[in-house]
Design a protein around this motif. Structure first.
Motif, PDB file in Angstrom:
ATOM      1  N   PHE A 182       3.303  -1.184  -1.122  1.00  0.00           N
ATOM      2  CA  PHE A 182       2.143  -1.010   0.070  1.00  0.00           C
ATOM      3  C   PHE A 182       1.185   0.311  -0.894  1.00  0.00           C
ATOM      4  O   PHE A 182       1.388   1.079  -1.484  1.00  0.00           O
ATOM      5  CB  PHE A 182       2.778   0.099   1.094  1.00  0.00           C
ATOM      6  CG  PHE A 182       1.685   0.218   2.061  1.00  0.00           C
ATOM      7  CD1 PHE A 182       1.153  -0.684   3.026  1.00  0.00           C
ATOM      8  CD2 PHE A 182       1.251   1.737   2.380  1.00  0.00           C
ATOM      9  CE1 PHE A 182       0.183  -0.264   4.146  1.00  0.00           C
ATOM     10  CE2 PHE A 182       0.434   1.801   3.216  1.00  0.00           C
ATOM     11  CZ  PHE A 182      -0.184   0.968   3.994  1.00  0.00           C
ATOM     12  N   ASP A 183      -0.289  -0.102  -0.548  1.00  0.00           N
ATOM     13  CA  ASP A 183      -1.241   0.832  -1.142  1.00  0.00           C
ATOM     14  C   ASP A 183      -2.446   1.075  -0.205  1.00  0.00           C
ATOM     15  O   ASP A 183      -2.531   0.056   0.630  1.00  0.00           O
ATOM     16  CB  ASP A 183      -1.622   0.238  -2.339  1.00  0.00           C
ATOM     17  CG  ASP A 183      -2.133   1.383  -3.262  1.00  0.00           C
ATOM     18  OD1 ASP A 183      -2.111   2.557  -3.013  1.00  0.00           O
ATOM     19  OD2 ASP A 183      -2.713   0.937  -4.187  1.00  0.00           O
ATOM     20  N   VAL A 184      -2.939   1.886  -0.222  1.00  0.00           N
ATOM     21  CA  VAL A 184      -4.372   2.400   0.363  1.00  0.00           C
ATOM     22  C   VAL A 184      -5.465   2.743  -0.616  1.00  0.00           C
ATOM     23  O   VAL A 184      -4.906   3.731  -1.227  1.00  0.00           O
ATOM     24  CB  VAL A 184      -4.207   3.166   1.418  1.00  0.00           C
ATOM     25  CG1 VAL A 184      -5.338   3.398   2.422  1.00  0.00           C
ATOM     26  CG2 VAL A 184      -2.969   2.780   2.463  1.00  0.00           C
ATOM     27  N   HIS A 185      -6.354   2.074  -0.606  1.00  0.00           N
ATOM     28  CA  HIS A 185      -7.789   3.116  -1.305  1.00  0.00           C
ATOM     29  C   HIS A 185      -8.809   3.071  -0.281  1.00  0.00           C
ATOM     30  O   HIS A 185      -9.015   2.230   0.364  1.00  0.00           O
ATOM     31  CB  HIS A 185      -8.026   2.144  -2.412  1.00  0.00           C
ATOM     32  CG  HIS A 185      -6.990   2.273  -3.774  1.00  0.00           C
ATOM     33  ND1 HIS A 185      -7.582   3.092  -4.685  1.00  0.00           N
ATOM     34  CD2 HIS A 185      -5.682   2.226  -3.819  1.00  0.00           C
ATOM     35  CE1 HIS A 185      -6.406   3.056  -5.866  1.00  0.00           C
ATOM     36  NE2 HIS A 185      -5.502   2.331  -5.122  1.00  0.00           N
ATOM     37  N   ARG A 186      -9.613   4.330  -0.349  1.00  0.00           N
ATOM     38  CA  ARG A 186     -10.757   4.468   0.638  1.00  0.00           C
ATOM     39  C   ARG A 186     -11.965   4.187  -0.106  1.00  0.00           C
ATOM     40  O   ARG A 186     -12.019   3.882  -1.535  1.00  0.00           O
ATOM     41  CB  ARG A 186     -10.855   6.227   0.739  1.00  0.00           C
ATOM     42  CG  ARG A 186     -11.129   6.874  -0.343  1.00  0.00           C
ATOM     43  CD  ARG A 186     -11.388   8.359   0.059  1.00  0.00           C
ATOM     44  NE  ARG A 186     -10.526   9.076   0.561  1.00  0.00           N
ATOM     45  CZ  ARG A 186     -10.571   9.773   1.813  1.00  0.00           C
ATOM     46  NH1 ARG A 186     -11.619   9.531   2.696  1.00  0.00           N
ATOM     47  NH2 ARG A 186      -9.517  10.382   2.262  1.00  0.00           N
ATOM     48  N   MET A 205      -3.624  -5.667  -5.744  1.00  0.00           N
ATOM     49  CA  MET A 205      -2.523  -5.799  -6.967  1.00  0.00           C
ATOM     50  C   MET A 205      -1.669  -4.427  -7.089  1.00  0.00           C
ATOM     51  O   MET A 205      -0.650  -4.832  -7.555  1.00  0.00           O
ATOM     52  CB  MET A 205      -3.604  -6.088  -8.159  1.00  0.00           C
ATOM     53  CG  MET A 205      -2.797  -6.626  -9.260  1.00  0.00           C
ATOM     54  SD  MET A 205      -3.932  -7.171 -11.016  1.00  0.00           S
ATOM     55  CE  MET A 205      -4.667  -8.257 -10.353  1.00  0.00           C
ATOM     56  N   HIS A 206      -2.296  -3.480  -6.523  1.00  0.00           N
ATOM     57  CA  HIS A 206      -1.236  -2.617  -6.770  1.00  0.00           C
ATOM     58  C   HIS A 206      -0.026  -2.500  -5.730  1.00  0.00           C
ATOM     59  O   HIS A 206       1.011  -2.296  -6.145  1.00  0.00           O
ATOM     60  CB  HIS A 206      -1.986  -0.956  -6.541  1.00  0.00           C
ATOM     61  CG  HIS A 206      -3.007  -0.652  -7.372  1.00  0.00           C
ATOM     62  ND1 HIS A 206      -3.731   0.343  -7.327  1.00  0.00           N
ATOM     63  CD2 HIS A 206      -3.321  -1.277  -8.456  1.00  0.00           C
ATOM     64  CE1 HIS A 206      -4.627   0.659  -8.268  1.00  0.00           C
ATOM     65  NE2 HIS A 206      -4.509  -0.497  -9.108  1.00  0.00           N
ATOM     66  N   ALA A 207      -0.317  -3.090  -4.590  1.00  0.00           N
ATOM     67  CA  ALA A 207       0.746  -3.331  -3.587  1.00  0.00           C
ATOM     68  C   ALA A 207       1.783  -4.215  -4.285  1.00  0.00           C
ATOM     69  O   ALA A 207       2.906  -4.064  -4.141  1.00  0.00           O
ATOM     70  CB  ALA A 207       0.350  -3.659  -2.372  1.00  0.00           C
TER      71      ALA A 207
HETATM   72 MG    MG Z   1      -3.443   2.240  -5.729  1.00  0.00          MG
END
Ligand code: MG
Length: 393
Positions: free
Chosen positions: A239-243, A273-275
């Protein structure tokens, strides 16, 4: 610690195995039988050296079989016309290393286990000769002229295996005596000790420690080895989040999408891609992106996230694993994902070197709720499954 040397007897012609080359050099599931046999002894803490008796004409095959061991082996020794003569030659050649004990082992028994080797060595503390045996399970008949003449009492019968362990000076002396007496009919070394009235200690042999004799034995052994290569399914999630920051495009699953904002963060901020990368690390318990590529290290600033994804897939492959499938969900109000979905799948397929059919990309909004609903950033989640070789118990 008494000095112990292993003598592997590989001087046979092996015509019974039905192959043009001797059975100890036959390829068994990708590796020569002799290589597997030597490997069973290599690295054993209590073994000071390993030497193999070979037919001089097999020297090239022997080199192929032992190339992988580098300089870990003692020089090979030329065998004789019979097994007994070959062992005798081997023992004479080992004299210069002054071993106190020797384990004599058939090259065609590649499945000898560490436990059995240890038991034979243990037995040599109390006895000058040690023999691994297994009970005979078939009822044994004596037959003459195609007629049964007797049934042999099975409880007293055992099959002899190798490695057979000996007090080195004693077994060398007994072999020399046998040769001087012209007694050349011994099919194993314990028979020589028995003949001299030496007490031979019996220990439990290994049920898998077969001598590979016929081509059928080889086929069964190859099947057993391939069976051992079983896979288990592993799953990981990420799981990932970017603002968002002011900008003109975002990168999702490696595809640049023109947009009125950019994603802020580590590397190229490819949240999807990070998730996915974290999901793959998760399948093998290998930490997360941050542990492999710390965000405070300047060298990862602006780097393409494909570097991380390739690393995670590489770790799976290093363990002999195969990617089964991945499933990524991108959570945002904008930009629209569906026009780019196929390009993203194709890009991931290239990076991970797996078929596009194993890659799913989905998108959803959160109905204008929460931070993604307010267009403050993008979230992504992913699962990955892999097939990993099952460790042998
Ligand atoms: Mg990330």
């Amino acid at each position: 610690m008494p000095k112990t040397i292993v003598l592997i007897v590989a001087a046979g012609k092996g015509s019974r195995a039905g192959k043009s080359i001797p059975k100890q050099y036959v390829d068994l599931a990708g590796r020569m039988v002799l290589s597997r046999t030597i490997d069973a002894f290599i690295g054993h803490q209590l073994i000071a050296g390993i030497a193999t008796v070979i037919r001089p004409r097999d020297i090239d095959l022997y080199r192929q079989a032992t190339d992988e061991f580098g300089d870990k082996l003692l020089p090979s020794i030329s065998g004789g016309k019979t097994r007994q003569e070959s062992v005798h030659n081997g023992l004479k050649a080992l004299q210069k290393y002054a071993p106190e004990r020797v384990l004599i082992h058939d090259a065609a028994r590649p499945f000898v286990e560490e436990l059995l080797i240890g038991q034979v060595m243990q037995g040599l503390y109390s006895h000058d000769a040690v023999l691994p045996i297994i009970p005979v399970t078939d009822t044994i008949k004596q037959v003459a002229d195609h007629l049964v003449s007797a049934t042999v009492k099975r409880a007293d019968l055992f099959a002899a295996q190798t490695p057979q362990g000996f007090n080195f000076p004693l077994i060398l002396k007994l072999h020399e005596q046998a040769q001087n007496d012209g007694n050349s009919a011994f099919t194993d070394d314990v028979s020589i000790a028995e003949g001299a009235g030496i007490d031979v200690l019996c220990v439990d042999g290994g049920l898998d420690n077969h001598k590979l004799t016929t081509s059928r034995d080889m086929k069964i052994a190859a099947l057993v080895l391939s069976d051992q290569q079983t896979f288990e399914t592993r799953m990981g999630s990420g799981f990932d989040v970017h603002r968002f920051d002011p900008g003109d495009s975002v990168i999702l699953c490696g595809i640049k999408i023109p947009f009125g904002k950019r994603l802020k963060g580590h590397s190229d901020a490819d949240v999807a891609m990070h998730a996915l990368t974290d999901a793959i690390y998760g399948t093998i318990g290998a930490g997360d992106i941050g542990s492999h590529f710390p965000p405070n290290e300047a060298k990862w600033q602006g780097v393409a996230s494909s570097v991380f994804l390739k690393h995670a897939v590489g770790l799976v492959r290093e363990r002999g694993g195969k990617m089964v499938n991945v499933d990524v969900t991108i959570i945002c109000e904008q930009p629209k994902i569906s026009p780019h979905r196929e390009a993203m799948r194709a890009e991931l397929s290239t990076i991970m070197e797996i078929d596009i059919s194993r890659i799913a990309i989905k998108a959803t909004t959160t109905e204008e709720l929460g931070f993604t609903g307010r267009n403050e950033g993008i979230a992504a989640q992913a699962v990955a499954t892999i097939a990993l070789p099952t460790a042998l118990e």
